[in-house]
Design a protein around this motif. Sequence first.
Motif, PDB file in Angstrom:
ATOM      1  N   GLU A  19       0.759  -1.178  -0.089  1.00 32.10           N
ATOM      2  CA  GLU A  19       0.434   0.074   0.520  1.00 32.10           C
ATOM      3  C   GLU A  19       0.855   1.092   0.237  1.00 32.10           C
ATOM      4  N   ARG A  20       1.623   1.110   1.066  1.00 34.08           N
ATOM      5  CA  ARG A  20       2.876   2.161   0.601  1.00 34.08           C
ATOM      6  C   ARG A  20       3.564   2.318  -0.203  1.00 34.08           C
ATOM      7  N   GLY A  21       3.909   1.292  -1.485  1.00 32.00           N
ATOM      8  CA  GLY A  21       5.365   1.286  -2.049  1.00 32.00           C
ATOM      9  C   GLY A  21       6.244   1.635  -1.821  1.00 32.00           C
ATOM     10  N   THR A  22       6.606   1.007  -0.094  1.00 34.29           N
ATOM     11  CA  THR A  22       8.396   0.669   0.025  1.00 34.29           C
ATOM     12  C   THR A  22       8.339   0.124   1.420  1.00 34.29           C
ATOM     13  N   LEU A  23       9.276  -0.867   1.276  1.00 34.61           N
ATOM     14  CA  LEU A  23       9.226  -1.726   2.847  1.00 34.61           C
ATOM     15  C   LEU A  23      10.399  -1.210   2.844  1.00 34.61           C
ATOM     16  N   ASP A  24      11.167  -1.231   4.495  1.00 33.07           N
ATOM     17  CA  ASP A  24      11.939  -0.917   4.632  1.00 33.07           C
ATOM     18  C   ASP A  24      12.337  -2.594   5.784  1.00 33.07           C
ATOM     19  N   VAL A  25      13.246  -3.559   5.321  1.00 36.55           N
ATOM     20  CA  VAL A  25      12.908  -5.117   5.552  1.00 36.55           C
ATOM     21  C   VAL A  25      13.094  -5.167   7.022  1.00 36.55           C
ATOM     22  N   ALA A  26      15.394  -3.836   7.599  1.00 32.59           N
ATOM     23  CA  ALA A  26      14.923  -4.017   8.939  1.00 32.59           C
ATOM     24  C   ALA A  26      13.723  -3.677   9.632  1.00 32.59           C
ATOM     25  N   GLU A  27      13.443  -2.376   9.892  1.00 33.85           N
ATOM     26  CA  GLU A  27      12.741  -1.749  10.574  1.00 33.85           C
ATOM     27  C   GLU A  27      11.146  -2.562  10.266  1.00 33.85           C
ATOM     28  N   ASP A  28      10.442  -2.582   9.455  1.00 34.04           N
ATOM     29  CA  ASP A  28       9.186  -2.520   9.160  1.00 34.04           C
ATOM     30  C   ASP A  28       9.202  -4.460   9.735  1.00 34.04           C
ATOM     31  N   LEU A  29       9.746  -5.540   8.955  1.00 35.27           N
ATOM     32  CA  LEU A  29       9.450  -6.861   9.078  1.00 35.27           C
ATOM     33  C   LEU A  29      10.331  -7.355   9.881  1.00 35.27           C
ATOM     34  N   ALA A  30      12.637  -7.567   9.299  1.00 38.50           N
ATOM     35  CA  ALA A  30      12.969  -8.794  10.230  1.00 38.50           C
ATOM     36  C   ALA A  30      13.030  -8.019  11.839  1.00 38.50           C
ATOM     37  N   TYR A  31      12.478  -6.704  12.458  1.00 43.36           N
ATOM     38  CA  TYR A  31      12.601  -6.720  13.768  1.00 43.36           C
ATOM     39  C   TYR A  31      11.504  -6.528  14.224  1.00 43.36           C
ATOM     40  N   PRO A  32      10.487  -6.200  14.107  1.00 41.02           N
ATOM     41  CA  PRO A  32       9.452  -6.915  14.806  1.00 41.02           C
ATOM     42  C   PRO A  32       8.390  -8.370  14.791  1.00 41.02           C
ATOM     43  N   LEU A  33       9.414  -8.894  13.559  1.00 39.88           N
ATOM     44  CA  LEU A  33       8.194 -10.699  13.342  1.00 39.88           C
ATOM     45  C   LEU A  33       8.460 -11.262  14.923  1.00 39.88           C
ATOM     46  N   PRO A  34      10.787 -11.563  14.861  1.00 37.88           N
ATOM     47  CA  PRO A  34      10.747 -12.236  16.107  1.00 37.88           C
ATOM     48  C   PRO A  34      10.636 -11.856  17.028  1.00 37.88           C
ATOM     49  N   VAL A  35      10.885 -10.072  17.312  1.00 39.22           N
ATOM     50  CA  VAL A  35      10.487 -10.047  18.511  1.00 39.22           C
ATOM     51  C   VAL A  35       8.955 -10.169  18.991  1.00 39.22           C
ATOM     52  N   THR A  36       7.855 -10.090  18.404  1.00 39.63           N
ATOM     53  CA  THR A  36       6.647 -11.084  18.073  1.00 39.63           C
ATOM     54  C   THR A  36       6.416 -11.358  18.777  1.00 39.63           C
ATOM     55  N   ILE A  37       6.893 -12.173  18.093  1.00 38.77           N
ATOM     56  CA  ILE A  37       6.444 -14.024  18.321  1.00 38.77           C
ATOM     57  C   ILE A  37       6.961 -14.497  19.358  1.00 38.77           C
ATOM     58  N   ILE A  38       8.553 -13.818  20.410  1.00 39.66           N
ATOM     59  CA  ILE A  38       8.714 -14.548  20.897  1.00 39.66           C
ATOM     60  C   ILE A  38       8.354 -13.759  22.242  1.00 39.66           C
ATOM     61  N   SER A  39       7.713 -13.305  22.108  1.00 37.63           N
ATOM     62  CA  SER A  39       7.367 -11.857  22.908  1.00 37.63           C
ATOM     63  C   SER A  39       5.744 -12.393  23.676  1.00 37.63           C
TER      64      SER A  39
END
Length: 387
Positions: A115-135
């Motif tokens: 929808e935005r047209g851009t993805l910050d792989v580190a900030e938007d995906l790589a960090y939130p995914l594992p910390v959300t899952i383990i939390s």
Amino acid sequence: MDIREDNSLAVAAATDVFAALHEPGVRADPYPLLASLRERSPYPMADGRTVLVGRYADAETILRDGTLTPFQGLDAVDHQRLRRLVGKAFTPRAIAVLAPRITEIIDGVLTAAEERGTLDVAEDLAYPLPVTIISEWLGVPTADSALLRHWSSLLTRTFDFDVTAGERGRIERASAEFDDYFRELIEHRRRQPGEDLLSRLVQVEEQGEALSSRELLSTVGTLLVAGHETTTNLISNGVLALLRNPGEFARLRADPRLSAAVVEETLRYDPPVQLVWRITAEPTVVGEVPVGAGEWVLVLVGAANRDPERYADPDTFRLDRGKPDHLGFSLGPHYCLGASLARLEGSLVFDAVARRLGDAELDPDSLRYRRHVTFRGPERLVVSMRR
């Protein structure tokens, strides 16, 4: 003849090269320096109490040796006991139940990015995914994720060598806050257990042995800090490698089942953990270098994983290596407890990348690496997206 005395010039050179790994300009590509260290290793460093290891064969021997303990680690008996008590929660079968939630998070992130047209792989995906899952798995409130990120960014700096006096004070405060937070949460789970992993860890017993509060804090800290940090870097490093190697990216798009191969090759080619410490319990020899009891061995995982004596074409990212037997999760008794979770998260991300990022383009000016040397991965990695 004492190699430490005879090799003084080489020791100085190795120390100089190793110090250069801390230079900001080197972080984008440390591998030429790592290759230089590997070619001359094993080396006693200038402090006289540390041996540098960069060759795969030497690194494999060190990491498999159960008599050596990690930096800030437990002794062998306590370590084996903790792994026995905690390890059941980290089997591939136990981890597999998390796949639907992992997929849900990935799809949500990528849909928003389209929808935005851009993805910050580190900030938007790589960090939130594992910390959300383990939390969520541990039962940590999602609202506290910002706190966890703050603590993690400081605590992981303890593994580097250029910590300033000001940082040291902030790290000590973060450590105290982290311990206080989880002591309170652990006591709450003792009184009111739930279905989360932390509740199971609080209650776990085997052959009359239970986890103490200190051991629980250590385990939770490892899971939340080291665990999600390594997976974050695995995801970012893997996506970056695919974008820089369009031929391999095309192979993945043609066969998304290669997502597991992306995980393994990333762990070899650009490992999230670059350096591993071990402490000797008794005198030993590494190569021809004698190491006394209570001395240090520094394993350069990033160098060993590209050793031309172990891998053909080691500096090329290739998905046809089969099982590369890399050192990305360590080996032996200290093999990464969370390897199954990291592999699952990574493979699901790369599968989604194959399906949805085929037209993505890297913004090279956006690439910025984190300050860490021990943990390696981008802090910012922006790609364009098409709906």
